[in-house]
Design a protein around this motif. Structure first.
Motif, PDB file in Angstrom:
ATOM      1  N   ILE A  94      30.708 -10.102 -70.371  1.00  0.00           N
ATOM      2  CA  ILE A  94      31.116 -11.181 -71.269  1.00  0.00           C
ATOM      3  C   ILE A  94      30.058 -11.417 -72.345  1.00  0.00           C
ATOM      4  O   ILE A  94      30.380 -11.633 -73.522  1.00  0.00           O
ATOM      5  CB  ILE A  94      31.390 -12.473 -70.474  1.00  0.00           C
ATOM      6  CG1 ILE A  94      32.687 -12.309 -69.664  1.00  0.00           C
ATOM      7  CG2 ILE A  94      31.502 -13.683 -71.405  1.00  0.00           C
ATOM      8  CD1 ILE A  94      32.940 -13.415 -68.672  1.00  0.00           C
ATOM      9  N   ILE A  95      28.792 -11.349 -71.959  1.00  0.00           N
ATOM     10  CA  ILE A  95      27.715 -11.505 -72.944  1.00  0.00           C
ATOM     11  C   ILE A  95      27.804 -10.393 -73.989  1.00  0.00           C
ATOM     12  O   ILE A  95      27.698 -10.636 -75.197  1.00  0.00           O
ATOM     13  CB  ILE A  95      26.340 -11.494 -72.252  1.00  0.00           C
ATOM     14  CG1 ILE A  95      26.193 -12.723 -71.359  1.00  0.00           C
ATOM     15  CG2 ILE A  95      25.217 -11.450 -73.287  1.00  0.00           C
ATOM     16  CD1 ILE A  95      24.938 -12.718 -70.509  1.00  0.00           C
ATOM     17  N   TYR A  96      28.009  -9.164 -73.527  1.00  0.00           N
ATOM     18  CA  TYR A  96      28.170  -8.037 -74.450  1.00  0.00           C
ATOM     19  C   TYR A  96      29.332  -8.283 -75.409  1.00  0.00           C
ATOM     20  O   TYR A  96      29.216  -8.099 -76.626  1.00  0.00           O
ATOM     21  CB  TYR A  96      28.455  -6.762 -73.643  1.00  0.00           C
ATOM     22  CG  TYR A  96      27.272  -5.862 -73.395  1.00  0.00           C
ATOM     23  CD1 TYR A  96      26.038  -6.372 -73.018  1.00  0.00           C
ATOM     24  CD2 TYR A  96      27.397  -4.483 -73.516  1.00  0.00           C
ATOM     25  CE1 TYR A  96      24.970  -5.535 -72.769  1.00  0.00           C
ATOM     26  CE2 TYR A  96      26.328  -3.633 -73.269  1.00  0.00           C
ATOM     27  CZ  TYR A  96      25.117  -4.168 -72.895  1.00  0.00           C
ATOM     28  OH  TYR A  96      24.058  -3.335 -72.656  1.00  0.00           O
ATOM     29  N   ILE A  97      30.467  -8.687 -74.844  1.00  0.00           N
ATOM     30  CA  ILE A  97      31.683  -8.834 -75.649  1.00  0.00           C
ATOM     31  C   ILE A  97      31.535  -9.969 -76.658  1.00  0.00           C
ATOM     32  O   ILE A  97      31.893  -9.820 -77.838  1.00  0.00           O
ATOM     33  CB  ILE A  97      32.901  -9.067 -74.735  1.00  0.00           C
ATOM     34  CG1 ILE A  97      33.162  -7.819 -73.881  1.00  0.00           C
ATOM     35  CG2 ILE A  97      34.138  -9.404 -75.560  1.00  0.00           C
ATOM     36  CD1 ILE A  97      34.147  -8.052 -72.742  1.00  0.00           C
ATOM     37  N   LEU A  98      31.007 -11.109 -76.215  1.00  0.00           N
ATOM     38  CA  LEU A  98      30.819 -12.236 -77.133  1.00  0.00           C
ATOM     39  C   LEU A  98      29.890 -11.853 -78.284  1.00  0.00           C
ATOM     40  O   LEU A  98      30.158 -12.172 -79.453  1.00  0.00           O
ATOM     41  CB  LEU A  98      30.247 -13.440 -76.383  1.00  0.00           C
ATOM     42  CG  LEU A  98      31.202 -14.206 -75.470  1.00  0.00           C
ATOM     43  CD1 LEU A  98      30.442 -15.264 -74.676  1.00  0.00           C
ATOM     44  CD2 LEU A  98      32.328 -14.853 -76.274  1.00  0.00           C
ATOM     45  N   THR A  99      28.810 -11.171 -77.952  1.00  0.00           N
ATOM     46  CA  THR A  99      27.860 -10.769 -78.988  1.00  0.00           C
ATOM     47  C   THR A  99      28.505  -9.794 -79.964  1.00  0.00           C
ATOM     48  O   THR A  99      28.342  -9.909 -81.186  1.00  0.00           O
ATOM     49  CB  THR A  99      26.615 -10.118 -78.357  1.00  0.00           C
ATOM     50  OG1 THR A  99      26.101 -10.957 -77.330  1.00  0.00           O
ATOM     51  CG2 THR A  99      25.534  -9.893 -79.407  1.00  0.00           C
ATOM     52  N   GLY A 124      26.979 -20.610 -77.775  1.00  0.00           N
ATOM     53  CA  GLY A 124      26.129 -21.502 -78.558  1.00  0.00           C
ATOM     54  C   GLY A 124      24.758 -20.900 -78.813  1.00  0.00           C
ATOM     55  O   GLY A 124      24.223 -20.992 -79.925  1.00  0.00           O
ATOM     56  N   SER A 125      24.196 -20.270 -77.784  1.00  0.00           N
ATOM     57  CA  SER A 125      22.885 -19.632 -77.944  1.00  0.00           C
ATOM     58  C   SER A 125      22.954 -18.477 -78.933  1.00  0.00           C
ATOM     59  O   SER A 125      22.050 -18.286 -79.753  1.00  0.00           O
ATOM     60  CB  SER A 125      22.382 -19.124 -76.588  1.00  0.00           C
ATOM     61  OG  SER A 125      22.187 -20.191 -75.690  1.00  0.00           O
ATOM     62  N   LEU A 126      24.038 -17.712 -78.861  1.00  0.00           N
ATOM     63  CA  LEU A 126      24.193 -16.584 -79.777  1.00  0.00           C
ATOM     64  C   LEU A 126      24.376 -17.065 -81.216  1.00  0.00           C
ATOM     65  O   LEU A 126      23.791 -16.501 -82.147  1.00  0.00           O
ATOM     66  CB  LEU A 126      25.390 -15.730 -79.355  1.00  0.00           C
ATOM     67  CG  LEU A 126      25.230 -14.933 -78.058  1.00  0.00           C
ATOM     68  CD1 LEU A 126      26.566 -14.343 -77.627  1.00  0.00           C
ATOM     69  CD2 LEU A 126      24.194 -13.823 -78.227  1.00  0.00           C
ATOM     70  N   LYS A 127      25.161 -18.107 -81.398  1.00  0.00           N
ATOM     71  CA  LYS A 127      25.360 -18.635 -82.752  1.00  0.00           C
ATOM     72  C   LYS A 127      24.059 -19.158 -83.341  1.00  0.00           C
ATOM     73  O   LYS A 127      23.812 -19.030 -84.552  1.00  0.00           O
ATOM     74  CB  LYS A 127      26.412 -19.744 -82.729  1.00  0.00           C
ATOM     75  CG  LYS A 127      27.846 -19.256 -82.618  1.00  0.00           C
ATOM     76  CD  LYS A 127      28.812 -20.436 -82.720  1.00  0.00           C
ATOM     77  CE  LYS A 127      30.256 -19.980 -82.768  1.00  0.00           C
ATOM     78  NZ  LYS A 127      31.202 -21.118 -82.904  1.00  0.00           N
TER      79      LYS A 127
END
Length: 324
Positions: A94-99, A124-127
């Motif tokens: 999921i982290i991979y996909i969101l990024t 939120g952290s990625l944004k």
């Protein structure tokens, strides 16, 4: 902590996606990460997504090649994007996909996935990182050192020539010293990966690099050199598998004659370094010529790893070649 990890921490530039951890294998010849544009295999997409399962704690970076690969897949194939988003995924995936969705500029889809998977805090952290997107990078026509791996992964996914052209701008304006060091490191990673040397030899080249460039005090110069390393390492790896990429890479150096001369010298030095390693390994006993040849080989290894030039011919090479 490995010497590579310490270098990364000192410079603020993460190369784990290209030459560290689970991704080290993805950069090797025969891997699908950098050749999917030739095969278009759905199995390759799943293989790249599966790299998230083997990622060491703390090794994730939003610019690693698998992220660029998936971002490009999401941009170019709505069918594949829908398939991946509909499939169950673990937290790492999921982290991979969101990024990758953010890197593709597909913010609304990232928000929907985050809502469905309780991934709001991750998103939120990625944004907050204010990540650049693939369309934004290509529109600008240049790439920052921290995004070179991202573009290499995107190029491997689609073969989009625009990504390759932007990657090759990394060589523009580099002084001869920086270019030589970056190309030496790039040649080594392309050949041997994160160890910078074959199994059984512990290279001192990263230690010497930081001693020479003072990685902590000069982060800009450090990142510039690591960018050259990352681009050459990735593109030359792809070029071994794809004649079209090889032709473009050769043309890029042909247009930059000083850089072409530096590359030729570094390729010759790498060949001699490899021979010196062989001589030092094979001539481990005996006396007389063997001892002298092995000592000369060890001096050559030390010189190369300190970014010095190597002689055209190494003492003892003929003797080593004759060993059983």
């Amino acid at each position: 902590m490995s010497s590579l990890t310490r270098l990364i921490a000192a410079s603020g530039f993460t190369l784990a996606g290209l030459i560290g951890g689970a991704q080290a294998q993805s950069a090797q010849p025969g891997s699908c990460l950098f050749t999917h544009f030739k095969t278009k295999s759905p199995a390759c997409v799943d293989q790249v997504l599966g790299l998230s399962a083997g990622l060491a704690p703390g090794a994730f970076n939003a610019g690693m090649p698998p992220i660029g690969f998936l971002a490009e897949i999401f941009l170019r194939s709505p069918t594949e994007r829908a398939r991946i988003l509909a499939a169950p995924a673990d937290r790492g995936a999921i982290i991979y996909i969101l990024t990758a969705l953010l890197r593709a500029g597909l913010t609304e889809e990232a928000e929907r996935l985050a809502a469905q998977t309780n991934g709001g805090s991750i998103l939120g952290s990625l944004k907050a990182m204010r990540l650049s997107t693939l369309p934004g990078i290509t529109a600008a026509g240049t790439v920052s050192a921290k995004d070179t791996e991202l573009l290499a992964g995107a190029y491997g996914a689609s073969g989009n020539r625009r990504y390759l052209d932007v990657l090759l701008t990394t060589f523009e304006g580099a002084d001869e010293k920086a270019a030589g060091i970056g190309l030496r490191l790039g040649l080594l990673t392309s050949k041997w990966g994160a160890s910078f040397a074959p199994a059984g030899h512990r290279s001192q080249i990263l230690k010497n690099f930081c001693a020479e460039y003072d990685c902590k005090a000069k982060p800009h110069e450090t990142v510039r050199i690591l960018g050259i390393m990352a681009v050459y390492g990735a593109v030359s790896t792809i070029a071994r598998e794809d004649a079209g990429t090889k032709k473009v890479l050769e043309a890029a150096f042909a247009k930059r004659k000083p850089l072409k001369a530096i590359l030729a010298a570094e390729q010759a030095s790498l060949n001699n370094y490899g021979m010196a390693l062989t001589v030092s390994r094979l001539l481990t006993g005996g006396a007389g010529e063997n001892v002298a040849a092995r000592e000369a080989a060890l001096r050559s290894i030390e010189t190369y790893e300190a970014f010095g030039p190597l002689p055209q011919a190494l003492p003892g090479a003929d003797t080593a070649a004759a060993q059983p």
